[in-house]
Design an enzyme around this catalytic site. Structure first.
Site, PDB file in Angstrom:
ATOM      1  N   ASN A   1       0.847  -1.183   0.000  1.00  0.00           N
ATOM      2  CA  ASN A   1       0.000   0.000   0.000  1.00  0.00           C
ATOM      3  C   ASN A   1       0.889   1.241   0.000  1.00  0.00           C
ATOM      4  O   ASN A   1       1.466   1.598   1.031  1.00  0.00           O
ATOM      5  CB  ASN A   1      -0.915  -0.001   1.226  1.00  0.00           C
ATOM      6  CG  ASN A   1      -1.932   1.122   1.221  1.00  0.00           C
ATOM      7  OD1 ASN A   1      -1.675   2.209   0.720  1.00  0.00           O
ATOM      8  ND2 ASN A   1      -3.102   0.861   1.778  1.00  0.00           N
TER       9      ASN A   1
ATOM     10  N   GLU B   1      10.862   0.287  10.263  1.00  0.00           N
ATOM     11  CA  GLU B   1      12.010   0.789  11.024  1.00  0.00           C
ATOM     12  C   GLU B   1      13.157   1.309  10.168  1.00  0.00           C
ATOM     13  O   GLU B   1      13.965   2.102  10.630  1.00  0.00           O
ATOM     14  CB  GLU B   1      12.518  -0.321  11.951  1.00  0.00           C
ATOM     15  CG  GLU B   1      11.516  -0.684  13.027  1.00  0.00           C
ATOM     16  CD  GLU B   1      11.928  -1.922  13.809  1.00  0.00           C
ATOM     17  OE1 GLU B   1      12.507  -1.768  14.890  1.00  0.00           O
ATOM     18  OE2 GLU B   1      11.662  -3.031  13.319  1.00  0.00           O
TER      19      GLU B   1
END
Length: 735
Positions: free
Chosen positions: A628, A701
């Protein structure tokens, strides 16, 4: 891309988050917004010494406050079992924030440790009474000053998932004989979590059954931990967390507030809500360790690395903590002929440290990527050229093949988008009026972990799909992405998929940490959907509906739905799941999997005042296939913003005499605001990793890694000043 994906087009589409409306309209209920009949409120009393014993607790004044129900101290607290010892065979054991058995004895282990809990009819009464609890202590000698304690640091032990060192060749000798070298020390301060939602727990007992609404990013392991602490069957604990207002690692572990809320509810026989104040978060929830790092690089005159040494000292609490894998990226980023990586940690009488976005790599890349820039400056080589000259074809330490690595392409695309060719190489050579202009780069790197996950998927005759999995949603769009994956795997529209998540009553999933949740859950969803497709094919053959849509197949077969499961939470299922995970870990050891990227930063520094502004930012990432683009871009930008905060502002200040945090609030702990952040140009290469489900890699991250170094390198280019100690504050730049 498979035929199903081409047909529905869900994967790769920038879909709005399915929880967006609930959150923006206020209908989403977070952990501190669940009500029960007879709900009470709790407040924590914090220790004011770093080490010692409680000699007396006077609760008289607190008990006199109207509405106070009970003041719980070590003298009257219900029994609680100690936290389990950390073991890789019991993954839930790693979520113990500390080893302290709260309110079970009079020992004090850090300044801020809970020593009493007040339960009252209102939050105001609880807080007022907590301030009136009088505690007397006998102090003992403590270690709280990290800088002076560094000499007592011991070699950090690693494990199969988190190695703590590496050696290849003789790096010390190679450094001594190198034609060109740099050898410098870098430091990073402690950092604290500041999620939008403070840690909150609502706990209710029904006999020996416990229900907990908690702001957790580790639902399944929280459940196991609480069952062990209260001595009840795991089936008697339910942890519910459909909405979590940010985590970043701070909500991956069980901290005192969670346990004490459940303890207070048991002690009073009434439901309890315990919401930490912002100061309470600082004093009872672990933050990132400070670090002292040495990076020494040796090279030939043409820039070939002959030696890479990265040594670090970190801090843990005497009652636990997570020593970060600070040198991890240094195992993998550069093809040095000789490598020495060493990590040490010192135990101190402070709140145990914990994970914080990209633990290890966030601060480790600051030192490594700053040192690479310093070497480029000494050699007179463009810092991108130096990196590409030392880009490895295989893992530099153990020779494993890269599952996927396109860092060269990321730098090439980033340089083009940013306009790197316009950079003048000499420091202080670019300006715009009174502003000195600097450009810096740094590599981003974060390894990938893949865990097992249990899921069920049901395809109904009306064409709808239900996915059930107890994963965590902290605002990153996890439920949206998993719905997209299921939609494409079964050839249905995205709107036909509903995802249930955030509840320990659902099939268990790993924590949302280590950038592993999306891939781990997706792997099982794809497996379950494959089983459903096989069932549909079998039904179609038997009913004469071959080649027809799933709805038609089910209707013709007279079957209301087809369901498939992967994994099980039964006792046997857990044993089997452990074996699944071990097999997966062994398979994963064949490759090095990691997300990488290239950061490009432009800064402006006022020549007279030293005022520093980040004026432009471009980052290009290699994160495999993006499911997405909308949620991915948000995640990557969020990491970059967090890295800019680390570079320029964030710092937890400890009193070196007492161990007390001196800036435990958003008024004093400085975070970047809108005015501090420029428009951030983020893109990705989009090339799938062939060894991963759907070719995706974790991206939660990697965005923060390398950011602080890119800023520091740009500051050096602008000013000629090399800042090796974060944060880069005004006093380090004034003339």
């Amino acid at each position: 891309m498979t035929a199903l994906q081409q047909r529905t087009g869900s994967v790769g589409t920038p879909v709005d988050r399915v929880d967006g409306v609930a959150k923006t309209t206020g209908t989403a209920r977070f952990s501190a917004e669940h009500t029960y009949p007879g709900l009470t409120y709790a407040a924590v009393v914090h220790a004011t010494i770093s080490r010692g014993r409680i000699t007396a607790i006077d609760t008289t004044r607190a008990a006199d406050i109207a509405g106070v129900i009970k003041v719980i101290t070590p003298e009257n607290a219900p029994p609680l079992k100690p936290a389990p010892r950390v073991s890789m065979l019991n993954m839930s054991s790693i979520v113990s924030g500390t080893s302290v058995n709260y309110l079970q004895d009079n020992e004090v282990h850090w300044d801020g440790q809970p020593v009493a809990v007040v339960v009252a009819e209102t939050s105001e009464a609880a807080k007022e009474a907590a301030a009136l609890v009088d505690v007397t202590y006998r102090t003992t000698e403590s270690s709280v000053d990290f800088v002076t304690a560094r000499l007592q640091a011991q070699v950090q032990k690693g494990n199969p998932l988190l190695p703590a060192g590496a050696k290849k060749g003789d790096a010390a000798a190679a450094l001594a004989g190198a034609a060109v070298s740099v050898d410098a020390e870098y430091t990073t301060p402690p950092y604290n979590h500041n999620a939008l939602e403070p840690h909150s727990t609502t706990a209710a007992w029904d006999g020996d059954r416990l229900t907990v609404h908690d702001a957790t990013q580790s639902i399944g392991w929280f459940r196991t931990h609480l069952a062990l602490r209260f001595g009840i069957p795991e089936a008697n604990v339910r942890v519910i967390a459909p909405y979590v207002g940010g985590g970043f690692g701070g909500k991956a572990f069980v901290w005192p507030g969670t346990v004490l809320a459940a303890l207070a509810a048991r002690a009073t026989g009434r439901p309890v809500r315990l919401t930490l104040t912002r100061e309470g978060v600082y004093r009872t929830v672990g933050g990132r360790t400070p670090s002292i790092q040495r990076v020494a690089l040796g090279a030939t005159q043409d820039g070939k690395l002959t030696a890479l040494i990265h040594q670090s000292v970190a801090r843990v609490g005497r009652t636990g903590g997570m020593p970060e894998q600070i040198t991890t990226q240094s195992r993998h980023l550069y093809a040095a002929e000789n490598i020495l990586l060493e990590q040490r940690a010192v135990e101190q009488d402070v709140l145990p440290t914990t994970s914080m976005r990209a633990p290890g790599e966030s601060i480790g890349t600051f030192a490594l990527e700053s040192a690479i820039d310093e070497l480029a400056d000494v050699l007179g080589i463009d810092p991108i050229d130096l990196r590409m000259h030392n880009e490895p074809d295989r893992d530099p330490v153990d020779g494993k093949p890269f599952a996927h690595r396109m860092l060269r392409e990321a730098y090439a695309e980033g340089a083009r988008r940013f306009g790197w060719s316009a950079r003048s190489p000499q420091p202080r050579s670019m300006n715009d009026g009174r502003w000195l202009v600097g450009m810096g780069v740094a590599s981003a790197f974060h390894p990938l972990m893949l865990f097992t996950s249990n899921v069920t998927v049901r395809l109904s005759a009306d064409g709808t799909v239900l996915v059930r999995c107890g994963f965590q949603e902290m605002g990153m769009g996890g439920a949206t992405v998993q719905g997209q994956i299921a939609a494409d795997a079964l050839g249905v529209p995205f709107d036909a998929v509903r995802v249930e998540y955030g509840d320990s009553a659902l099939p268990s999933a790993p924590m949302a940490g280590g950038s592993m949740q999306t891939a781990s859950v997706a792997n099982s969803i794809l497996e379950a959907c494959a089983k459903i497709r096989a069932s549909l094919e079998s039904l179609a053959k038997r009913s004469g509906a071959v080649g027809q849509a799933p709805k038609a197949v089910l209707a013709k077969a007279g079957v209301p739905h087809v369901e498939a499961a992967v994994g099980s939470d039964t006792r046997l299922g857990k044993v089997t799941g452990q074996m699944r995970m071990m097999r997966q870990v062994m398979r994963d050891r064949r490759y090095l999997r990691a997300a990488t990227g290239a950061h490009f930063c432009e800064v402006r520094v006022d020549q007279d005042t030293g005022e520093l502004r980040v004026s432009r930012w471009t980052s290009v990432f290699d994160v495999g296939r993006v499911i997405n683009p909308k949620t991915a871009g948000s995640q990557l930008r969020g990491g970059i913003i967090m890295g800019i905060g680390m570079a320029l502002a964030e710092e937890t200040l400890f009193d070196p005499r007492t161990g007390r945090i001196m800036n435990p609030s958003l008024a004093e702990y400085h975070l970047p605001v809108h005015a501090d952040i420029p428009a951030i140009d983020v893109s990705w290469l989009g090339d799938p990793d062939p060894t991963m489900p759907l070719g995706l890699l974790g991206l939660g991250e990697v965005g923060i890694t390398g950011v602080a170094a890119a800023v520091a390198n740009a500051v050096h280019h602008a000013t000629g000043r090399r800042v090796r100690d974060l944060p880069i504050t005004l006093d380090k730049l004034v003339p």
